[in-house]
Design an enzyme around this catalytic site. Structure first.
Site, short mmCIF file in Angstrom:
data_model
loop_
_atom_site.label_atom_id
_atom_site.label_comp_id
_atom_site.label_asym_id
_atom_site.label_seq_id
_atom_site.Cartn_x
_atom_site.Cartn_y
_atom_site.Cartn_z
N SER A 85 0.82 -1.20 0.00
CA SER A 85 0.00 0.00 0.00
C SER A 85 0.86 1.26 0.00
O SER A 85 1.55 1.55 -0.97
CB SER A 85 -0.96 -0.04 1.19
OG SER A 85 -2.13 0.71 0.92
N LYS A 137 -21.20 16.95 10.19
CA LYS A 137 -20.09 17.33 11.06
C LYS A 137 -19.62 16.18 11.94
O LYS A 137 -18.44 16.11 12.33
CB LYS A 137 -20.50 18.53 11.94
CG LYS A 137 -19.37 19.12 12.76
CD LYS A 137 -18.24 19.62 11.87
CE LYS A 137 -17.11 20.22 12.70
NZ LYS A 137 -15.96 20.58 11.86
#
Length: 282
Positions: A85, A137
């Site tokens: 990765s 949020k």
């Protein structure tokens, strides 16, 4: 006065080792080391990577610095036990990549994990009152399920990060984006398979990579040594570690592999909760 025994860095190969999860500390250490490589005018750099990957931004900054340094210094990356990765992302910043036949690499993709302990909180009678400026949020809040719009937002985030990863691998390895997408689905593969896919150039050990780096800049592979650039510990820390008795014992206990690795991973998990990661997560 000129010191007569000044190291001849132009006749040596710089070596930087990247181990463990890639995060802000890794980025700071590596960027500082890369700056030193440029300042001391090493002709070549051996980049040893043994990492499952890590945070997106830190991997990108290291890659960008390698790409810039590559204009002046030949860089050979050596993949160790695992370079997956984000480790791959950094590796493609080198001119060439060498891996062991059994190196675990690949895992080209993005992962974002969140925890939902809503049912547990209900059982113990705990709830949260949230006041927020907008509906998203508190996205990935651990006390509730994701809504469909939130899933869509996060998937777009992941898809954008994934495309950045694929495009960088394609550019770094001179492959087409379409070709990279055929194996950039999160799967892992060996170093031998990576050569067949075009992710790795050659199979070999770190010593083979050192010899290759020397040959690339016209140095004798039999005699050319590596100069490893490591993080310099503060003076007080080095002084204490050199004392006999209790200080050394405590220091050694703190450096036991199982304790050190466990502590590092715990800190990494807490610091990256809810962040997109370029990381192999078995």
């Amino acid at each position: 006065m000129i010191w007569p025994f000044k190291p001849r860095f132009q006749k040596q190969i710089a070596r930087i080792e990247i181990t463990g999860a890639i995060a802000s500390n890794t980025r700071k250490q590596v960027l500082e080391a890369l700056k030193t490589v440029e300042e001391r005018r090493f002709p070549a750099l051996l980049l040893r990577i043994d990492s499952p990957g890590g945070t997106v931004g830190d991997s990108q900054e290291i890659y960008s610095a390698l790409k810039k340094l590559r204009e002046k210094v030949k860089i050979v990356a050596s993949f160790g036990n695992i370079s997956a990765s984000g480790g791959v992302y950094i590796g493609v910043g080198a001119d060439y990549i060498m891996a062991n036949p059994g190196t675990i690499t690949g895992s080209i993709g993005v992962i974002l994990r969140g925890n939902n302990i809503e049912r547990l909180l209900e059982k113990i009678g705990v709830s949260f009152k949230v006041i927020k400026s907008g509906p998203y949020k508190d996205i990935l809040a651990f006390d509730r399920e994701l809504t469909e719009p939130e899933q869509h937002i996060l998937q777009e985030l992941i898809d954008t990060s994934y495309l950045q990863f694929v495009e960088t691998v394609a550019e770094g390895r001179n492959l087409s984006v379409e070709k990279v997408k055929t194996f950039a689905d999160g799967r892992i593969f060996t170093g031998q398979q990576a050569v067949e896919l075009g992710v790795v150039d050659r199979l070999g050990t770190e010593e083979d990579a050192r010899r290759w780096a020397a040959e690339l800049v016209g140095l004798d592979p039999e005699k050319t040594k590596c100069y490893t650039l490591e993080e310099r510990k503060p003076f007080l820390s080095r002084l204490l570690n050199n004392q006999s008795g209790k200080s050394t014992l405590i220091s050694n206990l703190g450096q036991l592999p199982s304790l050190a690795i466990g502590n590092d991973w715990l800190e990494f998990e807490l610091a990256t909760s809810g962040l997109p990661l370029w990381m192999y997560r078995p």
